[in-house]
Enzyme design. Structure first.
Site, PDB file in Angstrom:
ATOM      1  N   ALA A 251      -5.166  18.389 -34.645  1.00 25.34           N
ATOM      2  CA  ALA A 251      -5.494  16.994 -34.964  1.00 25.34           C
ATOM      3  C   ALA A 251      -5.117  16.725 -36.421  1.00 25.34           C
ATOM      4  CB  ALA A 251      -6.985  16.730 -34.742  1.00 25.34           C
ATOM      5  N   ASP A 253      -2.833  18.242 -38.209  1.00 25.71           N
ATOM      6  CA  ASP A 253      -1.373  18.207 -38.387  1.00 25.71           C
ATOM      7  C   ASP A 253      -0.805  16.867 -37.918  1.00 25.71           C
ATOM      8  OD1 ASP A 253      -1.285  20.760 -39.445  1.00 25.71           O
ATOM      9  OD2 ASP A 253      -0.989  21.714 -37.496  1.00 25.71           O
TER      10      ASP A 253
END
Ligand code: ADP
Length: 306
Positions: A251, A253
């Site tokens: 999430a 990234d």
């Protein structure tokens, strides 16, 4: 190139089983997945899926895992001219075990990522000198990150550092001085400030304190509580988007890939963080790392819904 990502490329090998094995034990699992991983590669893939022009700078080995990583990045449309296949080292991998409750254990072998150096930023000068946004993380050596950041800054670009994985001894002053924006999650904020923000008020205080170290903006990612930003247009808590989260892998990234896309488009900081929050929220609704990155249409639909 508009967005450059300088960082790690891994292959994740994930084994799913009813429970995790104890030391010395062999168990039978239910299935496995092999796919693209590494914070650098995930962030590059996420920005490219949104439609940004993205170049990945880093290292893989000349092995089968390297070919797999290259193929998957190419499928996202990431430009790979400066992803070096180094015959002297192995492609980085993460060996992951996941049990039926989603609990996991992870062993990362950095491989070629560990050999990334300032020669890689010199090699990619044509990209870095013209990048509008550079994304960095902490899975390649700090000195290499600093060299890449210096090039992008000299060309007038903006440098975003995701201080992940959490740095045990805090962030070196030279690295903070080399970047414009940092984006820690709760654990990484604790590594940088000494305490983990438990709510948006503490997130805002942490963002303010981090910005005061000389940054243009500090963004504290708070998982299901959204994100807090202290930036040029003030301090804001961005409310979380209501989604049904099934897998929070990457999430953060996808958040950073989205942030780069929005900043490159010239959105003001508050709007850029809201865009990034939508990307992070959507990433939790799908399984996998880069595979969970949303499209621009999905993000725009969520932003419109509010
Ligand atoms: P990391 O993966 O680095 O730990 P977070 O878990 O904080 O990062 O997630 C990054 C961002 O994604 C958050 O700041 C938030 O905006 C969004 N996000 C993550 N989990 C959820 C969730 N359950 N519901 C809504 N948004 C989420």
């Amino acid at each position: 190139m508009s967005i450059a990502v300088f960082g790690s490329v891994n292959v994740d090998v994930t084994a799913y089983a009813e429970r995790l094995p104890k030391p010395g034990e062999t168990i039978h699992g239910t299935s496995y997945l092999t796919g693209l991983g590494g914070k650098g590669a995930n962030q590059a893939a996420a920005a490219a899926r949104l439609g940004s022009q993205v170049a990945m700078i880093g290292r893989i080995g000349t092995d089968g895992f390297g070919e797999l990583a290259r193929r998957e990045l190419a499928a996202f449309g990431v430009e790979l001219e400066h992803l070096l296949a180094d015959a002297g080292s192995a492609t980085g991998i993460a060996v992951i075990g996941v049990d039926a409750r989603g609990e996991n254990v992870i062993t990362v072998i950095a491989g070629a990522n560990h050999d990334v150096s300032s020669t890689d930023s010199a090699r990619a000068a044509t990209v870095l000198d013209h990048a509008k946004v550079l994304l960095l993380q902490l899975e390649v050596p700090v000195a290499a990150n600093i060299a890449a950041a210096a090039r992008v800054r000299a060309g007038g670009g903006m440098v975003v550092l995701d201080p992940a994985p959490a740095p045990a001894g805090g962030l070196p002053a030279e690295l903070i001085a080399a970047v414009d924006i940092i984006t820690p999650n709760e654990t990484e904020t604790a590594a940088l400030t000494g305490s983990a923000p438990g709510n948006p008020a503490e997130g805002l205080a942490a963002a303010r304190a981090l910005k005061a170290r000389g940054l243009t903006a500090a963004i504290v990612k708070l998982g299901r509580q959204g994100a807090c930003v202290s930036g040029p247009d003030g301090d804001h808590h961005i409310l979380p988007f209501a989604v049904t989260a099934i897998d929070t892998v990457a999430a953060g990234d996808c958040f950073n890939g989205g942030l780069a896309h929005a900043l490159e488009r010239g959105l003001p900081m508050r709007e850029a963080v809201r865009f990034a929050c939508a990307c992070g929220a959507l990433a939790t609704t799908k399984k996998g790392a880069a595979a969970a990155a949303p499209t621009l249409a999905e993000v725009e639909a969520l932003l419109a819904r509010g």
